[in-house]
Design an enzyme around this catalytic site. Structure first.
Site, PDB file in Angstrom:
ATOM      1  N   SER A  59     -13.309  -0.053 -18.880  1.00 37.39           N
ATOM      2  CA  SER A  59     -14.410  -0.777 -18.034  1.00 37.39           C
ATOM      3  C   SER A  59     -13.044  -1.176 -16.769  1.00 37.39           C
ATOM      4  O   SER A  59     -13.413  -0.772 -14.985  1.00 37.39           O
ATOM      5  CB  SER A  59     -15.142  -1.602 -18.417  1.00 37.39           C
ATOM      6  OG  SER A  59     -14.460  -2.888 -18.925  1.00 37.39           O
ATOM      7  N   ASP A 111      -7.535  -7.613 -18.533  1.00 38.50           N
ATOM      8  CA  ASP A 111      -7.709  -6.322 -17.841  1.00 38.50           C
ATOM      9  C   ASP A 111      -7.808  -5.864 -17.411  1.00 38.50           C
ATOM     10  O   ASP A 111      -7.117  -4.558 -16.940  1.00 38.50           O
ATOM     11  CB  ASP A 111      -9.324  -5.903 -18.364  1.00 38.50           C
ATOM     12  CG  ASP A 111      -9.601  -6.692 -20.004  1.00 38.50           C
ATOM     13  OD1 ASP A 111      -9.147  -6.553 -20.828  1.00 38.50           O
ATOM     14  OD2 ASP A 111     -10.556  -6.661 -19.976  1.00 38.50           O
TER      15      ASP A 111
END
Ligand code: GLA
Length: 386
Positions: A128, A172
Site C-alpha cells: 500500500s 512504511d
C-alpha cells in the site's frame, strides 16, 4: 518490470505512458508499533515494489487499471470518492490525490493510470505504501512539481490516515521513500528525521509469508493504536516515546494489565532499536539478531499482535543454523516473519523450516529471499533498467 508495465499500458489504453515511477516495498527490521508512538524504527526498502505509469487525458476522466486485476476503474476528476470491494486498491492513489492540496501541491485532472507490482500481496511488505509513493511521484511528475522527499512521504501517510482510514505511523512510507541499497532506513518518528544505516556485509533477509490474516486485522491495529494513546495519557505524556521505565513502574497500580504491557512493549522496543543501531555500527549481526528475536517475544507476550503461525515460524527459525534472529514484520495479527540470516542460509534450510510448518498447520508458507533496494523514484520512459 518496465517492459511489463509498457506492454500492459499499451494493451489497456492503446497508447504509451508519459510518466513512470516506482516505489519499493519494505521490511520492518525492528521497531514494532513504535512509529505512531513517536519512537524510532529501522526498516529496509527491498528490491521489489510497485510501478505506476500515467498518461494525461483531456476529458477530465481518471481511469485506473492494475496488472493484478481485471477491468478498469473510472472516476471523473471532479468527483473524488472512496471505492469498495475489488476496486479498493485504487483508494491508495485516490488518497494521494486528496492529500496533494493539503501540502500546497497541484492535482492532475484526467489521466490513464496503470500499476504493476512484484510484491507478494499480504506478506506485510507494505504494497500500500509502495502504491502511494509511486502514485505520488508520478502525479507530481505530471504536474511538474518537485517537493522535498519528506513531503512526498508525508503525502503518502496522509492518504493512508485520512482517505484509506488506517491510523498508521510513518514507517512504511518513510522506508519506501528513503530506502537505499545495502542500507537500513532509521526513522526518528517525532521529527520525523530520516537517516540511512549501512547493513553489514553477509546479511540476508528471508521472508516467510503465512498467508494468514486475522479477519479483524484493521480493527485490531486501530485498537492497539488507541491502547497506546490511552497508556500515554495515563502516564501523563503526549506520546509513549516520552515515558520512561521508572514512570511505567510507578503507574503499575493504576493501569490495567493490558495497558501496562502495551506501554512496556513500546518503551522497551524503542530501547531495542537504539541497541540494534549500535550493534550494526559494530558489524555485530549476531547481537542484532538476538534483538530482533527479543522484539518478537515482546510482540508475542506484551503487545499481543502475534499469532500461533508466526510464533511457530520464529521458534523454528531461531533453532536453524545460519539464522541470526527472526520476528514478525509489520502490523502483526498474521502476515509474515522476517529472518536475518548469514549468507550460508539457503533454500535447503528454508525448506526444513517450511516442512516443519507444513507438518504443524497443513499449509506451506511462501518463502522469499530478498535484498535491500533503493527508495522511490521517477523512471523516465526509455531510461529505466530492468
Ligand atoms: C504497519 C503500519 C506501520 C507500523 C507497523 C507496525 O506496517 O503501517 O506504520 O505501525 O504496522 O510497526
Amino acid at each position: 518490470m518496465r517492459e511489463r508495465l509498457l506492454t500492459h499500458f499499451n494493451a489497456t489504453f492503446g497508447r504509451s505512458p508519459t510518466v513512470i515511477a516506482r516505489a519499493p516495498g519494505r521490511i520492518e527490521f525492528i521497531g514494532n508499533h513504535t512509529d505512531y508512538n513517536g519512537g524510532t524504527v529501522l526498516g529496509a526498502a527491498i528490491d521489489r515494489g510497485v510501478w505506476v505509469a500515467l498518461a494525461p487525458r483531456e476529458d477530465g476522466l481518471r481511469r485506473f487499471a492494475s496488472a493484478l486485476r481485471e477491468g478498469l476503474v473510472e472516476q471523473p476528476a471532479d468527483a473524488l470518492a472512496k471505492l469498495n470491494g475489488g476496486a479498493s486498491w485504487v483508494n491508495y492513489a485516490l488518497g494521494v490525490l486528496a492529500a496533494l492540496p493539503e501540502f500546497g501541491l497541484r492535482v492532475p485532472a484526467g489521466f490513464d493510470f496503470l500499476a504493476v507490482s512484484d510484491l507478494p500481496v499480504g506478506a506485510g511488505l507494505s504494497s500500500s505504501a509502495a502504491i502511494e509513493l509511486a502514485s505520488a511521484l508520478a502525479f507530481l511528475e505530471l504536474t511538474g512539481e518537485r517537493p522535498a522527499r519528506e513531503t512526498v512521504v508525508k503525502v503518502g501517510k496522509h492518504a493512508e490516515n485520512n482517505f484509506v482510514g488506517v491510523p498508521c505511523g510513518i514507517l512504511d512510507q518513510g522506508v519506501s521513500g528513503f530506502g537505499r541499497k545495502d542500507h537500513l532506513v532509521f526513522i526518528d518518528c517525532r521529527g520525523p528525521r530520516f537517516a540511512t544505516v549501512p547493513l553489514p556485509a553477509g546479511a540476508q533477509f528471508w521472508i516467510f509469508n503465512t498467508h494468514t490474516r486475522h479477519a479483524l486485522v484493521d480493527g485490531l491495529y486501530a485498537a492497539r493504536h488507541r491502547e497506546c494513546m490511552a497508556a500515554a495519557q495515563a502516564l501523563g505524556v503526549g506520546l509513549l516515546v516520552e515515558a520512561t521505565p521508572a514512570m511505567l513502574a510507578a503507574a503499575r497500580g493504576r493501569l490495567s494489565t493490558a495497558t501496562y504491557q502495551r506501554a512496556q512493549h513500546i518503551i522497551e522496543e524503542i530501547a531495542r532499536v537504539g541497541a540494534t543501531v549500535q550493534a550494526l555500527a559494530q558489524g555485530d549481526l549476531a547481537s542484532a539478531g538476538r534483538l530482533l528475536t527479543a522484539s518478537h517475544r515482546s510482540s508475542q507476550r506484551l503487545f499481543e499482535n502475534s499469532t500461533p503461525e508466526l510464533d511457530f515460524l520464529v521458534d523454528a527459525l531461531v533453532t536453524t543454523p545460519g539464522v541470526h534472529g527472526a520476528r514478525l514484520t509489520g502490523g502483526g495479527f498474521g502476515g509474515a516473519v522476517m529472518a536475518l540470516t548469514n549468507d550460508q542460509f539457503s533454500e535447503v534450510e528454508a525448506r526444513i523450516v517450511t516442512k516443519r510448518y507444513e507438518d504443524e498447520f497443513g499449509a506451506s508458507p511462501d518463502t522469499l529471499q530478498t535484498q535491500t533496494g533503493d527508495g522511490a523514484c521517477v523512471v523516465q520512459p526509455g531510461s529505466a533498467s530492468s
